[in-house]
Design an enzyme around this catalytic site. Structure first.
Site, PDB file in Angstrom:
ATOM      1  N   HIS A  37       4.113  -0.665 -11.589  1.00 25.81           N
ATOM      2  CA  HIS A  37       3.567  -0.385 -10.148  1.00 25.81           C
ATOM      3  C   HIS A  37       2.289   0.364  -9.889  1.00 25.81           C
ATOM      4  O   HIS A  37       2.353   1.830  -9.881  1.00 25.81           O
ATOM      5  CB  HIS A  37       4.666   0.163  -9.178  1.00 25.81           C
ATOM      6  CG  HIS A  37       4.502  -0.255  -7.958  1.00 25.81           C
ATOM      7  ND1 HIS A  37       5.130  -1.480  -7.333  1.00 25.81           N
ATOM      8  CD2 HIS A  37       3.869   0.384  -6.902  1.00 25.81           C
ATOM      9  CE1 HIS A  37       4.653  -1.607  -5.846  1.00 25.81           C
ATOM     10  NE2 HIS A  37       4.092  -0.409  -5.620  1.00 25.81           N
ATOM     11  N   ASP A  39      -0.912   0.519  -7.066  1.00 28.20           N
ATOM     12  CA  ASP A  39      -1.527  -0.106  -5.931  1.00 28.20           C
ATOM     13  C   ASP A  39      -2.943  -0.150  -5.678  1.00 28.20           C
ATOM     14  O   ASP A  39      -3.607  -0.061  -4.368  1.00 28.20           O
ATOM     15  CB  ASP A  39      -0.877   0.956  -4.689  1.00 28.20           C
ATOM     16  CG  ASP A  39       0.525   0.456  -4.057  1.00 28.20           C
ATOM     17  OD1 ASP A  39       0.701  -0.784  -3.740  1.00 28.20           O
ATOM     18  OD2 ASP A  39       1.363   1.114  -3.979  1.00 28.20           O
ATOM     19  N   GLU A 135       5.152  -6.978  -3.327  1.00 28.46           N
ATOM     20  CA  GLU A 135       6.166  -5.586  -2.704  1.00 28.46           C
ATOM     21  C   GLU A 135       6.245  -5.914  -1.276  1.00 28.46           C
ATOM     22  O   GLU A 135       5.350  -5.859  -0.341  1.00 28.46           O
ATOM     23  CB  GLU A 135       5.227  -4.095  -2.744  1.00 28.46           C
ATOM     24  CG  GLU A 135       6.068  -3.139  -2.183  1.00 28.46           C
ATOM     25  CD  GLU A 135       5.587  -1.791  -2.534  1.00 28.46           C
ATOM     26  OE1 GLU A 135       4.266  -1.733  -2.569  1.00 28.46           O
ATOM     27  OE2 GLU A 135       6.207  -1.067  -2.818  1.00 28.46           O
ATOM     28  N   HIS A 162       9.901  -3.968   1.721  1.00 27.82           N
ATOM     29  CA  HIS A 162       9.289  -2.698   1.757  1.00 27.82           C
ATOM     30  C   HIS A 162      10.127  -1.942   2.430  1.00 27.82           C
ATOM     31  O   HIS A 162      11.360  -1.697   2.359  1.00 27.82           O
ATOM     32  CB  HIS A 162       7.772  -2.936   1.977  1.00 27.82           C
ATOM     33  CG  HIS A 162       6.965  -1.488   1.824  1.00 27.82           C
ATOM     34  ND1 HIS A 162       6.259  -0.891   2.677  1.00 27.82           N
ATOM     35  CD2 HIS A 162       6.702  -0.812   0.675  1.00 27.82           C
ATOM     36  CE1 HIS A 162       5.743  -0.032   2.208  1.00 27.82           C
ATOM     37  NE2 HIS A 162       5.864   0.243   0.822  1.00 27.82           N
ATOM     38  N   HIS A 213      12.916   0.436  -3.018  1.00 23.71           N
ATOM     39  CA  HIS A 213      12.793   0.029  -1.618  1.00 23.71           C
ATOM     40  C   HIS A 213      14.162  -0.240  -1.060  1.00 23.71           C
ATOM     41  O   HIS A 213      14.150  -0.079   0.509  1.00 23.71           O
ATOM     42  CB  HIS A 213      11.507  -0.633  -1.195  1.00 23.71           C
ATOM     43  CG  HIS A 213      10.303   0.286  -1.070  1.00 23.71           C
ATOM     44  ND1 HIS A 213      10.047   1.182  -0.406  1.00 23.71           N
ATOM     45  CD2 HIS A 213       9.284  -0.076  -2.046  1.00 23.71           C
ATOM     46  CE1 HIS A 213       8.837   1.522  -0.520  1.00 23.71           C
ATOM     47  NE2 HIS A 213       8.380   0.773  -1.813  1.00 23.71           N
ATOM     48  N   HIS A 234       9.540   1.049  -9.254  1.00 26.18           N
ATOM     49  CA  HIS A 234       8.995   2.430  -8.884  1.00 26.18           C
ATOM     50  C   HIS A 234       9.904   3.401  -8.252  1.00 26.18           C
ATOM     51  O   HIS A 234       9.758   3.481  -7.056  1.00 26.18           O
ATOM     52  CB  HIS A 234       7.679   2.261  -8.017  1.00 26.18           C
ATOM     53  CG  HIS A 234       7.518   1.595  -6.841  1.00 26.18           C
ATOM     54  ND1 HIS A 234       8.062   0.282  -6.822  1.00 26.18           N
ATOM     55  CD2 HIS A 234       6.883   2.074  -5.853  1.00 26.18           C
ATOM     56  CE1 HIS A 234       7.831  -0.113  -5.550  1.00 26.18           C
ATOM     57  NE2 HIS A 234       7.044   0.980  -4.764  1.00 26.18           N
ATOM     58  N   ASP A 347       3.410   4.117  -9.710  1.00 26.91           N
ATOM     59  CA  ASP A 347       3.153   3.943  -8.105  1.00 26.91           C
ATOM     60  C   ASP A 347       1.611   4.618  -7.807  1.00 26.91           C
ATOM     61  O   ASP A 347       1.324   4.882  -6.699  1.00 26.91           O
ATOM     62  CB  ASP A 347       4.272   4.650  -7.256  1.00 26.91           C
ATOM     63  CG  ASP A 347       4.117   4.211  -5.862  1.00 26.91           C
ATOM     64  OD1 ASP A 347       3.360   3.166  -5.384  1.00 26.91           O
ATOM     65  OD2 ASP A 347       5.073   4.771  -4.940  1.00 26.91           O
TER      66      ASP A 347
END
Ligand SMILES: [Zn+2]
Length: 416
Positions: A37, A39, A135, A162, A213, A234, A347
């Site tokens: 993961h 971003d 995600e 999410h 999540h 993550h 993350d």
């Protein structure tokens, strides 16, 4: 005489430290290093940058990834909750396009990948394999056709929610909001019937089901319904830092029993109870002002965003834990769920508070050295770095192959 004695006593110690560093260096450069993961796409969508230059995003660029021996990052196709019912699929497609453009711009360093075999081939070729995971399940806009097109576009996992509960799966909710109440995220009590169909169709396609999540009830339903092993892309351990985004020991065990993996998030609050408690105390303090802004600008979302950003800024920099906490979480999963069940999903670029000493994608070699120093075998270290994930990904592909005779699901979302 004393100097001579000191030197004499130090030599074996230094030699041992040197040995460890050399052994770790060798192992790390030969190993496949997976990070499930990252971003970077979201940051690059805000501010485009050439990823071959240092500092392209907060935590990622090619030079730092090379330094860190990173083989295979999953670029997160992160669709914020604000896109739900407002162009979510379009947002996902834009970030998929962005990922393709990043890879196309650097053919000598990057290659798009969509399977364990692709990742191994990239390693052989000395390239970084870029994979994609969505995600936020709202990105498929409740359409199995859109889900299938995302797979065809190269997406290999989807985080079912999410921080927002969508039309078919409950989320664990927006834990960072001062008026966070997990009950507000309970709509379906886990997966709805359509949600179950989405999971089964992902199994048929070979798209990894990601339970980071989602709510505990959704995790329970996914584990019951999924025909393939599942992943937390993550998330870390609740036994060490008790926060809603982390997993209980029971969940760790159940994910492992099904052949799944838990990829450790390195956000300081995910890693360290003290940091999380401080964070929650900070939220309580800002709650009155937060509620005032929310009420005052209900009709003016732009102004509300401005005021909220200013409020967050006034809180100052978040506290950060020490990087060895990452190793603690890895060892916890190994103890509770076994050595085949853990990996890294840090993350980066999505967290404001990486631990001190593990600030970006250049830092993975520290994990290798520390795990070896703590007595883990070279084979175990390689598993943590990437082999566990690749073996898991292969099991997801095997489940897909077993379902090859099944026709595409034709269910239409009607629960609205
Ligand atoms: Zn996330």
């Amino acid at each position: 005489m004393r100097h001579w004695l000191t030197a004499f006593l130090l030599v074996p110690l230094l030699a041992r430290a040197d040995d460890l560093a050399t052994r770790a260096g060798k192992l790390h450069s030969a190993a496949i290093v997976v990070d499930t993961h990252l971003d970077a796409p979201d940051q690059l969508a805000r501010t485009w940058a050439d990823v071959s230059s240092r500092g392209a995003t907060d935590h990622f660029d090619i030079p730092r990834a090379r330094q860190g021996g990173l083989t295979a990052p999953f670029f997160s196709i992160y669709v914020a909750a604000s896109y739900a019912d407002q162009g979510a699929a379009r947002r996902a497609l834009e970030l998929i396009d962005l990922t393709h453009r990043v890879v196309d711009e650097h053919p000598r360093d990057l290659v798009l990948a969509a399977s364990p075999a692709d990742v191994r081939a990239a390693k052989q070729a000395g390239k970084i394999a870029v994979l994609m995971g969505i995600e936020g399940g709202h990105a498929i806009e409740d359409s199995l056709g859109v889900l299938r097109q995302m797979y065809r576009a190269g997406v290999r996992y989807m985080t079912l929610t999410h921080t927002n509960t969508n039309h078919w799966a409950d989320s664990s909710g927006p834990f960072y909001e001062p008026d966070f109440d997990p009950k507000k995220s309970v709509v379906h009590g886990g997966l709805s019937e359509f949600g179950k169909t989405v999971v089964k169709e992902m199994n048929r396609l070979g798209m990894i089901v990601d339970i980071s999540h989602v709510s505990d009830a959704t995790i329970r339903d996914v584990l019951a319904v999924s025909r393939a092993p599942v992943m937390a892309s993550h998330s870390s351990c609740r036994a060490i830092s008790n926060m809603p985004r982390n997993l209980t020991d029971d969940q760790l065990r159940q994910i492992a029993q099904k052949g799944g993996v838990v990829m450790i998030n390195v956000g300081s609050g995910f890693l360290d109870q003290k940091v999380y408690d401080q964070f929650v105390a900070g939220l309580a303090k800002m709650k009155p002002e937060y509620l005032r802004i929310k009420a005052a600008y209900a009709q003016d979302p732009a102004r509300m965003r401005e005021e909220m950003t200013a409020l967050m800024k006034r809180q100052g920099k978040p506290p950060r834990t020490d990087w060895t906490k990452v190793v603690e979480h890895i060892e916890h999963v190994i103890r509770v769920a076994g050595e085949d069940a853990v990996g890294i999903g840090d993350d980066f670029d999505g967290i404001p508070d990486p631990p001190v000493g593990f600030e970006d994608v250049s830092m993975y070699p520290r994990l290798t050295e520390e795990l070896l120093r703590r007595g883990h075998s070279e084979a175990q270290v390689k598993k943590v770095l990437g082999e566990n994930f690749l073996a898991f990904f292969a099991r997801v592909e095997a489940a897909r192959d077993k379902l090859a005779g099944e026709p595409p699901a034709t269910a239409v979302y009607t629960e609205k």
